[in-house]
Design an enzyme around this catalytic site. Structure first.
Site, PDB file in Angstrom:
ATOM      1  CB  CYS A   2      -0.916   0.081   1.226  1.00  0.00           C
ATOM      2  SG  CYS A   2      -1.951  -1.434   1.391  1.00  0.00           S
ATOM      3  NE  ARG A  27       4.745   1.703  -0.266  1.00  0.00           N
ATOM      4  CZ  ARG A  27       5.720   1.396   0.337  1.00  0.00           C
ATOM      5  NH1 ARG A  27       6.871   1.733  -0.309  1.00  0.00           N
ATOM      6  NH2 ARG A  27       5.683   0.954   1.622  1.00  0.00           N
ATOM      7  CD1 TRP A  75      -0.303  -6.142  -3.292  1.00  0.00           C
ATOM      8  CD2 TRP A  75      -0.581  -6.886  -1.314  1.00  0.00           C
ATOM      9  NE1 TRP A  75      -0.015  -7.310  -3.543  1.00  0.00           N
ATOM     10  CE2 TRP A  75      -0.267  -7.889  -2.242  1.00  0.00           C
ATOM     11  CE3 TRP A  75      -0.930  -7.015   0.015  1.00  0.00           C
ATOM     12  CZ2 TRP A  75      -0.039  -9.238  -1.765  1.00  0.00           C
ATOM     13  CZ3 TRP A  75      -0.593  -8.239   0.396  1.00  0.00           C
ATOM     14  CH2 TRP A  75      -0.115  -9.466  -0.400  1.00  0.00           C
ATOM     15  CG  ASN A  99       1.764   0.677   4.051  1.00  0.00           C
ATOM     16  OD1 ASN A  99       1.598  -0.434   3.833  1.00  0.00           O
ATOM     17  ND2 ASN A  99       3.179   1.184   3.971  1.00  0.00           N
ATOM     18  N   GLY A 100      -0.092  -0.994   6.174  1.00  0.00           N
ATOM     19  CA  GLY A 100       0.426  -2.076   7.325  1.00  0.00           C
ATOM     20  C   GLY A 100      -0.749  -3.047   7.655  1.00  0.00           C
ATOM     21  CD  GLU A 480      16.083 -12.355 -10.043  1.00  0.00           C
ATOM     22  OE1 GLU A 480      15.693 -12.918  -9.132  1.00  0.00           O
ATOM     23  OE2 GLU A 480      15.451 -11.343 -10.369  1.00  0.00           O
ATOM     24  CE  LYS A 484      13.411 -10.530 -11.831  1.00  0.00           C
ATOM     25  NZ  LYS A 484      12.791  -9.909 -10.495  1.00  0.00           N
ATOM     26  CD  GLU A 487       9.178 -10.991  -9.997  1.00  0.00           C
ATOM     27  OE1 GLU A 487       8.816 -10.894  -8.757  1.00  0.00           O
ATOM     28  OE2 GLU A 487      10.413 -10.483 -10.349  1.00  0.00           O
ATOM     29  CG  HIS A 503      18.483 -36.573  -9.041  1.00  0.00           C
ATOM     30  ND1 HIS A 503      18.708 -38.027  -8.787  1.00  0.00           N
ATOM     31  CD2 HIS A 503      19.433 -36.237  -9.368  1.00  0.00           C
ATOM     32  CE1 HIS A 503      19.930 -38.093  -8.933  1.00  0.00           C
ATOM     33  NE2 HIS A 503      20.247 -36.839  -9.217  1.00  0.00           N
ATOM     34  CE  LYS A 603      11.209  -2.061  -6.669  1.00  0.00           C
ATOM     35  NZ  LYS A 603      11.231  -3.277  -7.501  1.00  0.00           N
TER      36      LYS A 603
HETATM   37  C1  G6P Z   1       8.876  -8.329  -3.273  1.00  0.00           C
HETATM   38  C2  G6P Z   1       9.080  -7.740  -4.567  1.00  0.00           C
HETATM   39  C3  G6P Z   1      10.408  -8.318  -5.191  1.00  0.00           C
HETATM   40  C4  G6P Z   1      11.637  -8.259  -4.037  1.00  0.00           C
HETATM   41  C5  G6P Z   1      11.143  -8.754  -2.715  1.00  0.00           C
HETATM   42  C6  G6P Z   1      11.933  -8.384  -1.616  1.00  0.00           C
HETATM   43  O1  G6P Z   1       8.474  -9.716  -3.200  1.00  0.00           O
HETATM   44  O2  G6P Z   1       8.210  -7.997  -5.465  1.00  0.00           O
HETATM   45  O3  G6P Z   1      11.007  -8.074  -6.112  1.00  0.00           O
HETATM   46  O4  G6P Z   1      12.706  -8.832  -4.549  1.00  0.00           O
HETATM   47  O5  G6P Z   1       9.769  -8.095  -2.280  1.00  0.00           O
HETATM   48  O6  G6P Z   1      12.219  -7.005  -1.387  1.00  0.00           O
HETATM   49  P1  G6P Z   1      13.216  -6.122  -0.874  1.00  0.00           P
HETATM   50  O7  G6P Z   1      13.060  -4.667  -1.036  1.00  0.00           O
HETATM   51  O8  G6P Z   1      13.645  -6.505   0.503  1.00  0.00           O
HETATM   52  O9  G6P Z   1      14.544  -6.453  -1.804  1.00  0.00           O
END
Ligand code: G6P
Length: 608
Positions: A2, A27, A75, A99-100, A480, A484, A487, A503, A603
């Site tokens: 949020c 957010r 969110w 937010n929270g 990674e 990527k 997501e 396996h 994010k």
């Molecule tokens: C969320 C984001 C990711 C990020 C992760 C950790 O899941 O969508 O892109 O890697 O949080 O966030 P941070 O700010 O701690 O790197």
């Protein structure tokens, strides 16, 4: 999660709030809303859906006209995305954005119901509005806030309007981010700096439980006891342009293309006299020598950066490294103590689980080192030592440039730890540092191959599932690459150590299933090639990312993406990752998805 904003000054508040929300949409984006004092009374407009829906609603209904208000992009945690659950929430004489998560909202709700409050939404946030109203019995907003805050368990950043006090905003926070922007006779509140960067670079950090009251070109700060406190004003190093798309169709693409520059900047900030030097952060050779074990604690992409660190630190410094996802670390009673270093990696510096991991590590007496992209963020402030990556604001939900600068710093840490522990000489340290300084050019070379990435994406656009495989550093990077892609494309994807596929997972390989193989590590190349042949023999479409000049037997590879770089094998992830990011980006776009705002994701994850 949020995003919250607030504005008080002379500008058109609705415009400023919508502008800020656009910058904070990363957010959360399932609903949005604003509340503005219009001629002394509060006018609220809110709706389910992305900010575009909110804009349409304001166009249809007319925007509230005033110079003081608050806004929110959501969110959902408690209650589905709906108009009624959207913020701002009003109850009684109070309107808030939150937010929270209020962990004890159910018991507070029961208490307030008994007192006659009627709830309209399913959110935890509405409870805060009611509780503020309940404690507002003496018509003293500051007292209402201090009393309310004492009752709340969980995390909150709140923007608050009291209907009796037009053109005044209160805000308070605990464990959720909130900063105050200070302009010329105007003030802002926001979850993150980009929301007001267009108007001012000056900002003030609120500590836990601190309250700000903004009115008439003045801001006053109070502690939880209602006593006034003085605050330091900081100046943001980010530029307004950095938080804009600059002609790119998406933030993600812009951020991918920023990587040569931000890698260069980040490397230069920690390389002194030709070697990495972390003494400014307090991370000295003496401390490095005292460390028996390293834990890396992080989430998502930052955790994947930690896996690269594991390979690099163990290889060079010969110190054991464990990488733990923060949500597990915090509850697993880890065996960690004063001889250990816990590295917290976080782009935002505010991820709830990573922050809790940091607190646990401190409780257990470990040394803590934060690697964060947001200066003065919660994790940056709480750790014993902190290194700032210089990626600049990362707005796209999928992390790209933040990962690249994280791994750049982590490689440098591995180099320096190896030197401090006598595993490499100063000459070798200098030689390794010279090698990593080639990274920005190596990244530039990969970014020139955008058309090839788009072509690979065109072959992935209709698949149901795919796999990434690699060995060693390439395996760490596969994780990674796979994250990527899944997501932002919603295609199921998994990453495996290439030798592990047989396996179990190989049973999923059938005609046409893409297997993206990263094969840049000379020492294990024959083994990786055998694994490619195994999947090829079962009908897979093999897409290989390999160093220029790598020889494959005929028909092993369907599509070859050459990594043309002088980087040594250990450092190739710095370049290869950019190809993987572009492949994910174009697959997302070709599937008609907005890569900047993939469904269900946010994010900054400030909840557990
Ligand atoms: C969320 C984001 C990711 C990020 C992760 C950790 O899941 O969508 O892109 O890697 O949080 O966030 P941070 O700010 O701690 O790197």
């Amino acid at each position: 999660m949020c995003g919250i904003v607030g504005y008080i000054g002379k500008r058109d508040c609705s415009d400023v709030l919508m502008d800020g929300l656009e910058k904070l949409e990363y957010r959360g984006y399932d609903s949005a809303g604003i509340a503005v004092f219009e001629n002394g009374s509060i006018k609220t407009v809110k709706t389910r859906g992305k900010l575009a829906c909110m804009k349409a609603k304001l166009d249809n209904e007319g925007k509230p006209l005033g110079c003081c208000g608050i806004g929110h992009t959501r969110w959902a945690t408690h209650g589905e995305p709906s108009d009624i659950n959207s913020h701002p929430h009003s109850n009684g004489r109070v309107t808030i954005v939150h937010n929270g998560i209020i962990e004890n909202y159910a018991e507070l709700k029961d208490f307030l119901k008994e007192k006659g409050y009627v709830f309209l939404s399913q959110t935890d946030s509405e409870v805060v509005a009611c509780l503020l109203d309940y404690y507002y019995s003496e018509r003293n907003p500051l007292k209402a806030i201090t009393e309310t805050v004492k009752e709340l368990r969980g995390s909150f950043a709140l923007g608050i309007l009291f209907k009796d006090f037009p053109d005044r905003i209160y805000a308070v926070r605990k464990a959720s981010p909130l900063i105050v922007g200070k302009g010329d006779g105007e003030f802002f509140i926001a979850s993150d700096i980009p929301a007001f960067l267009k108007y001012t670079k000056e900002y003030i950090l609120l500590d836990d439980d601190e309250i700000v009251c903004m009115e008439n070109g003045k801001a006053q700060f109070f502690n939880v006891h209602g006593i006034e406190v003085s605050k330091e004003v900081h100046t943001a190093e980010w530029d307004v342009e950095q938080a804009q798309k600059q002609g790119f169709p998406h933030y993600m693409l812009k951020e991918i293309h920023e990587q040569p520059d931000v890698a260069d900047k980040t490397l230069k900030a920690v390389i002194k006299n030709g070697v990495p030097d972390f003494s400014d952060a307090g991370f000295t050779d003496d401390i490095m020598r005292s460390i028996k074990k390293v834990f890396v604690v992080a989430c998502g992409t930052s955790m994947h950066a930690g896996i690269i660190a594991r390979y690099a630190v163990e290889k060079l410094a010969r110190i054991p490294v464990t990488v733990e996802t923060a949500s597990e670390f915090r509850y697993m009673d880890p065996i960690v103590g004063k001889d250990d270093l816990v590295i917290l990696i976080s782009q935002s510096g505010e991820t709830a689980d990573t922050k809790a991991g940091l607190e646990l590590a401190k409780e257990k007496g470990a040394k803590t080192l934060a690697i964060v992209n947001v200066k003065y963020s919660a994790i940056a402030r709480a750790a014993d030592m902190c290194i700032n990556t210089l990626a600049g604001p990362e707005i796209a939900v999928a992390s790209t440039k933040a990962y690249t600068v994280q791994i750049a710093v982590l490689y440098l840490i591995a180099f320096r730890m190896a030197f401090a522990n006598g595993n490499i000489t100063e000459e070798e340290l200098k030689a390794l540092t010279k090698e990593i300084e080639k990274a920005p050019d190596a990244i530039r070379n990969i970014l020139k191959k955008e058309d090839e990435c788009r072509f690979i994406a065109s072959r992935l656009v209709n698949v149901e599932k795919l796999f990434f495989i690699g060995r060693g550093f390439d395996y760490a990077l596969s994780l990674e690459g796979s994250l990527k892609l899944k997501e932002i494309t919603y295609i199921h994807s998994d990453a495996y150590a290439a030798g592990e596929l047989k396996h179990g997972t190989i049973s999923l390989i059938e005609e046409g299933v893409p297997v993206i193989t990263i094969a840049t590590q000379e020492s294990v190349l024959p083994k990786t090639i055998s694994n490619m042949e195994e999947v090829k023999a079962r009908g897979a479409t093999v897409i290989a990312l390999a160093r220029k000049g790598t020889k494959f037997a005929e028909n092993t590879v369907d599509i070859l993406f050459e990594i043309d770089t002088e980087l040594p094998d250990m450092l190739t992830p710095l370049a290869t990752v950019c190809g993987l990011q572009l492949i994910a980006y174009y697959t997302s776009v070709l599937r008609g998805i907005d890569p900047d705002k993939p469904r269900n994701l946010a994010k900054s994850v400030t909840t557990e």
